[in-house]
Write a protein that holds these residues in place. Structure first.
Motif, short mmCIF file in Angstrom:
data_model
loop_
_atom_site.label_atom_id
_atom_site.label_comp_id
_atom_site.label_asym_id
_atom_site.label_seq_id
_atom_site.Cartn_x
_atom_site.Cartn_y
_atom_site.Cartn_z
N GLY A 47 -3.09 40.59 7.09
CA GLY A 47 -2.42 39.82 6.74
C GLY A 47 -2.98 39.00 7.74
O GLY A 47 -3.57 37.58 8.43
N PHE A 48 -2.75 39.58 9.54
CA PHE A 48 -3.01 39.07 10.55
C PHE A 48 -3.82 38.11 10.94
O PHE A 48 -3.89 36.79 11.12
CB PHE A 48 -2.91 40.53 11.51
CG PHE A 48 -3.15 39.84 13.25
CD1 PHE A 48 -1.70 39.38 13.98
CD2 PHE A 48 -3.93 39.93 13.84
CE1 PHE A 48 -1.31 38.99 15.36
CE2 PHE A 48 -3.96 39.18 15.00
CZ PHE A 48 -2.71 39.00 16.13
N LEU A 49 -4.55 39.15 10.85
CA LEU A 49 -6.03 38.14 10.93
C LEU A 49 -6.44 36.95 9.53
O LEU A 49 -7.02 35.34 10.04
CB LEU A 49 -7.40 39.10 10.75
CG LEU A 49 -7.62 39.68 11.99
CD1 LEU A 49 -8.80 40.99 11.48
CD2 LEU A 49 -7.98 39.73 13.13
N THR A 50 -5.94 37.30 8.73
CA THR A 50 -6.10 36.30 6.83
C THR A 50 -5.53 35.27 7.63
O THR A 50 -5.79 33.96 7.42
CB THR A 50 -6.06 37.01 6.06
OG1 THR A 50 -6.48 37.96 6.12
CG2 THR A 50 -6.06 36.04 4.30
N SER A 51 -4.00 35.22 8.27
CA SER A 51 -3.37 34.22 8.56
C SER A 51 -4.18 33.22 9.63
O SER A 51 -3.61 32.14 9.69
CB SER A 51 -2.14 35.24 8.52
OG SER A 51 -1.94 35.45 7.81
N LEU A 52 -4.90 33.54 10.65
CA LEU A 52 -5.40 33.72 12.14
C LEU A 52 -6.31 31.90 10.94
O LEU A 52 -6.59 31.16 11.75
CB LEU A 52 -5.48 33.97 13.06
CG LEU A 52 -4.51 35.54 13.59
CD1 LEU A 52 -4.65 36.20 14.41
CD2 LEU A 52 -3.53 33.61 14.61
#
Lengths: 275, 275, 275, 275
Positions: free
Chosen positions: B230-235
């Motif tokens: 979720g962290f990377l996908t959001s970025l």
């Protein structure tokens, strides 16, 4: 240095016209009042004429934009700040002042972040009208714990803050009560440059340990324990030529307006003859 | 997004040359190291060549000027800061980072005043060399009371501080551990603009209540409880295209350098294939 | 990217209500108009509702404070600037734009000094309301000698100026006509970060040497010589997701409002289907 | 006010040690020299002792970072600027000065943009060491057309620029020659606040129309047509207490160092006895 008054210590004043007239009559050449209010009351031409007729300037007005609370509250004050700056410039007033409470119920670090940004904007807006912003450090010890988190109350921290805010038109509002309750001496005043001082308040303190002095229990200048001659002589020595305005935050006295003005004049006469 | 490493989580690395060589070998395109040290070790031409040969960039270097203590200490770090900025620019490194401890033994308000002024100067110096300054908010709860007075630790306060500092080249260093320990979700990431992010650290947390997570007890990315996908996908969604560097602050593991690099690669491979 | 219109190129529009209604009807999701005027006309609640009902935002409004002339004129515009910023924030509009004339009859260096200070103040005021300031460089060659002294007209100089002004909320207003008349290519767009772009104008140029193009003789997007597909594709590539608003400065066409809206829609449809 | 010398007008000086010794012997309490050079020559302890022994301060040093040319050149000067600021602070020198050429071969507007940003950075770096930056406006008319594009040369524009640069530690370097060739009177000096003046140069002009005065053809103070008594009296009146340093840019005179020092002393004696 220019003798000035604020409304604190003068009881109930009927109107700004009376305020200006009496200031003149008792030898004060500066009054603190809201320039926008004055224009709203008398119109710009008559407001300017009223001041000119009595040879009195508006020394300073209070910063009304609330930089201590929510962002919404701050924003809501900006339209009026611009109008006040405009009014002040139109009437030749060159200083706007605000005080720094030594504590806050907000977390201290985020409070300072928001305050730094907001005071910069206020200074920038005022600067567009040639007006300086005076920051008053507040010394009484009881206020430092009156709210949950300490902020700043020393002259040195206030000078440092001016650098962090980074506007060229910010200086100190130096109040003799806060100088005294901070335990400062004439030495710290003599180390200042005059441009670091935007405005000066004068009043006196009861002969108590400085830790016990209450903010709203001040005396008329010369009636208490503060070395006001040292205070004023130091300001004179470093070349300060601006307003020295009486601000006696104290319980109301059961005296007439005329008596209070007359008393204030006597206090100033005595102090200034020693300079 | 660019896969990167820092030295945290890789054990003892013999030399910067080995560090760069292994980063390349295990598919990392960015390393965090001191560009001035690299030039002092290899000379500017060979340092640039070393990076180019391995197709590796210097993602970021740490701000060494100490902005948290005395003015003398801060000043003493400025000559080297300029030299580091010069070295970084010469080697094509565009980010310098520093972290904000969530508490301090100094009084919080004066601390913020000095820190605001000092970080502005650091940002301005770095800006002259085209380098951005990343501010890392630090989430672990135990650190908030490790020193006497709380400062800031949230993403929102850090964003506000960037406005108060008022330099155009300041952004966030976003570390997954601090995002997690702040109790943030992908929603807060999706509300960011990519330019608000200077740099990204990635690592993981033990499956404990966030209040109990220790700053120096992190896991390799993907091995813990943080929603790193979720962290990377959001970025990725908001358009961040910069470095994502592993920083595993944890007790030393009894493994070889090769095994640690290999392990890091495997973690990244797994995470990035889901993007 | 969000399709938008300005009034330039749409003939006589009866009212802001009609403007918003037709924008919606023809698939534009953004209009440029004065948010304070809209609130003065309809009240804040109805103005917000009007926009919401039609799913249209106010993309941008023009900076009315005159930063190019006398100090008095500039000051006179500040009260309204604050009110406009307030109105814009209330209606969710996040951009205010102004253009830089490539020459001035004032001496260039003092002009830039005053303009730098004034635009900083405008940006700071807008920033208090969460609004960005877009600076539009103006390319047509004939304007460079229309006044006595050249100022700036290139994208690069405008980017540099943003650093000198030193406000975090200043970006480019990128207009395809000025990009074209500056002889820029997609390469310069691809080198931008999306946060450097506050707003985008789109329109087209006659197939003439760029030296001969007149500022007020533009064509509808897609009808001329500008590589608008390259322009838009590049913006998309670097991650720009804001408004792209048609601004066709040209002699009035003898067509109905409906026809002009319909024509604009067709131009946009054609261009955007290629993205 | 403090009597000071610069090397301009004193012929060939053997060493900084001799310079300081002779300044003292002839009653000058301030010298302009490079503090870093002094420390490199004598070591910091001996440099400080040399100054203390002779009761002489370093009034000012020249800003060596080249803010007028390319960005590379500017950057290249920053490491030494930090070292100089450090050296100056260590030796108690509080001013660094630079002059503004009234024209440039670069386009004026982009030049001012870069210069504004660069001087802000220089001021910020100097400010970290408690040092002020003095900006010298340059009056001689022939220089205004010596390069292609005019910049600024008036006191008023320089004061405005200080606001645009927005650093708190910038002031004027006021040179009597530039005051004279700008056609200014004592009235303009009396309108200044002392904090607006960082430094003062004194020298004299031939009795020619101000349009014909050459920058490098100055006379010793008191030997020419400038109303230096008015100049100094005005500075004294407004409360300036800093250095007044002789700077006689002129062809070399065939006189001994002792004679030149002695002559300078006589000029100062005559001027200062009238204050």
């Amino acid at each position: 240095m220019i003798r000035g008054v604020t409304k604190a210590g003068l009881g109930e004043i009927g109107s700004n016209e009376e305020y200006i007239r009496l200031a003149d009559r008792f030898g004060f050449r500066s009054v603190d009042l809201n320039p926008l209010e004055l224009i709203e009351q008398y119109g710009q031409v008559e407001a300017a004429d009223l001041l000119a007729r009595h040879n009195v300037i508006i020394g300073s007005f209070g910063l009304e934009a609330d930089w201590r609370g929510s962002e919404d509250l701050f924003r809501a004050g900006l339209p009026r700040l611009v109008q006040q700056a405009e009014a002040a410039a139109a009437l030749g007033c060159a200083s706007c002042c605000t005080y720094i409470l030594p504590a806050t119920d907000l977390p201290a670090a985020p409070f300072m972040i928001a305050a730094t940004r907001r005071l910069r904007l206020c200074a920038n807006i005022l600067g567009a009208y040639g007006i300086n912003l005076g920051l008053e450090f507040v010394g009484p010890h009881h206020l430092r714990t009156h709210w949950a988190n300490p902020t700043i109350w020393t002259m040195q921290d206030t000078l440092e803050w001016m650098e962090a805010i980074q506007a060229r038109n910010i200086g100190l509002l130096l109040d003799s009560y806060h100088w005294h309750t901070n335990g400062l001496s004439t030495q710290e005043l003599l180390a200042l440059r005059p441009d670091q001082i935007t405005y000066v308040h004068i009043n006196d303190a009861k002969p108590l340990p400085i830790e016990d002095l209450m903010d709203s229990d001040r005396l008329y200048p010369g009636e208490g324990a503060i070395d006001l001659t040292g205070f004023l002589t130091s300001l004179q020595k470093i070349g300060y030529t601006g307003v020295v305005a009486q601000e006696v935050l104290a319980p109301a006295r059961n005296e007439s307006l005329m008596d209070l003005f007359s008393h204030s004049k006597a206090c100033f006469d005595k102090l200034f003859e020693e300079l």
